[in-house]
Write an enzyme that holds these catalytic residues in place. Structure first.
Site, short mmCIF file in Angstrom:
data_model
loop_
_atom_site.label_atom_id
_atom_site.label_comp_id
_atom_site.label_asym_id
_atom_site.label_seq_id
_atom_site.Cartn_x
_atom_site.Cartn_y
_atom_site.Cartn_z
CG ASP A 197 87.45 79.43 -47.15
OD1 ASP A 197 87.07 78.97 -46.17
OD2 ASP A 197 86.92 79.21 -48.28
CG LEU A 198 90.20 73.84 -45.60
CD1 LEU A 198 91.89 73.86 -45.90
CD2 LEU A 198 89.93 73.07 -44.49
CG ASP A 199 86.26 73.41 -47.41
OD1 ASP A 199 86.94 72.23 -47.45
OD2 ASP A 199 85.40 73.62 -46.45
CB THR A 211 86.95 70.15 -49.61
OG1 THR A 211 87.38 71.45 -49.23
CG2 THR A 211 88.24 69.09 -48.96
CE LYS A 249 81.32 76.47 -54.27
NZ LYS A 249 82.20 76.71 -55.58
CB SER A 300 87.92 76.97 -42.62
OG SER A 300 87.36 75.98 -42.91
CB ALA A 301 82.68 77.90 -41.72
CE LYS A 347 84.55 81.82 -43.63
NZ LYS A 347 85.41 81.00 -44.46
CD GLU A 401 86.02 82.98 -47.89
OE1 GLU A 401 85.52 82.33 -48.78
OE2 GLU A 401 85.94 82.49 -46.83
CG ASP A 402 85.64 79.19 -51.96
OD1 ASP A 402 85.83 79.26 -50.89
OD2 ASP A 402 84.99 78.23 -52.54
C1 BG6 Z 1 83.06 75.67 -45.20
C2 BG6 Z 1 82.39 75.08 -46.79
O1 BG6 Z 1 84.34 75.75 -45.59
O2 BG6 Z 1 82.96 74.95 -44.11
C3 BG6 Z 1 80.92 74.69 -46.18
O3 BG6 Z 1 82.53 76.07 -47.65
C4 BG6 Z 1 80.87 73.81 -45.04
O4 BG6 Z 1 80.53 74.25 -47.64
C5 BG6 Z 1 81.49 74.45 -43.99
O5 BG6 Z 1 79.43 73.55 -44.83
C6 BG6 Z 1 81.50 73.80 -42.71
O6 BG6 Z 1 82.23 72.63 -42.81
P1 BG6 Z 1 82.18 71.27 -42.04
O7 BG6 Z 1 83.40 70.44 -42.42
O8 BG6 Z 1 82.38 71.61 -40.53
O9 BG6 Z 1 81.01 70.61 -42.04
MG MG Z 2 85.43 78.33 -49.30
#
Ligand code: BG6
Ligand code: MG
Length: 216
Positions: free
Chosen positions: A8-10, A16, A44, A115-116, A146, A170-171
């Site tokens: 996962d990224l964030d 972030t 998240k 990552s989403a 997710k 993942e967090d």
């Molecule tokens: C996830 C975050 O990685 O990405 C969420 O944990 C976020 O908080 C989602 O809404 C979508 O991100 P983005 O950058 O496409 O708005």
């Molecule tokens: Mg995350």
């Protein structure tokens, strides 16, 4: 034996989540909804539009806006969020992440990003680690977000391994559920809230060793 990693990224590679929160809070305030850090935990791992829907439902305003207005709100939030990323640099990698990626590269262990976030490629470039990833799942191509396992199944596919041969990081609780649903080994990166269902939890990547994970 494990053969690859899905990140996962964030909240895993960089923090972030705090910027997402600031940008969502501003948007929510502008329409008379008050969100707090505890509610933010539910956002998240959740896609941009699903996050907006959750905020509107939280404020009892789920039926107050047209699809077009919601698109506009999501775009406004993203514009604010991207502004907050302006100063993001390699110094914003979470502790131990760079050393872990270096070790994985050295050992030819394929890494993919699950990552989403549609901002993920941009963020990885700002952090200076874009080239460490052999594949990045494009969240726009997914049917479900997710906690559905789809993103992790795709992440394994893109690096040509079976999910059972992958370790996922993942967090978010929704993400851990996705990793487990895909049949991967789940490492939970814990912030303030405890994660349930993870096979292992860590506070930071400093606690991890690539070889140990491959031998699982
Ligand atoms: C996830 C975050 O990685 O990405 C969420 O944990 C976020 O908080 C989602 O809404 C979508 O991100 P983005 O950058 O496409 O708005
Ligand atoms: Mg995350």
């Amino acid at each position: 034996m494990k053969k690859g990693f899905a990140f996962d990224l964030d909240g895993v590679i960089t923090d972030t989540a705090k910027f997402h929160y600031v940008a969502w809070k501003e948007l929510a305030d502008s329409i008379g909804i008050t969100i707090d850090l505890q509610f933010n935990e539910q956002l998240k791992g959740i896609s941009r539009m699903d996050s907006l829907e959750r905020i509107l439902a939280y404020g009892g305003k789920e039926n107050d806006y047209t699809a077009e207005q919601k698109e506009e709100m999501a775009a406004d939030k993203n514009a604010n969020y991207v502004k907050l990323l302006d100063d993001l640099s390699p110094a914003d990698l979470l502790p131990g992440v760079k050393a872990f990626l270096d070790a994985a590269k050295e050992m030819n262990v394929p890494c993919s990003l699950a990552s989403a976030s549609k901002n993920a490629p941009f963020i990885l470039k700002k952090l200076g680690v874009y080239d460490y990833f052999d594949a990045i799942v494009d969240p726009a191509t997914l049917k479900k977000g997710k906690p559905d396992p789809e993103i992790f199944v795709r992440a394994a596919e893109l690096i040509h391994i079976d999910p059972s041969e992958a370790v996922g990081f993942e967090d978010a609780q929704a993400g851990i559920e996705g990793i487990k649903g895909a049949g991967m080994y789940a490492v939970g990166v814990e912030g303030n809230e405890p994660l349930t269902e993870a096979d292992m939890t860590i506070k930071s990547f400093e606690e991890l060793n690539v070889s140990d994970l491959l031998n699982l």
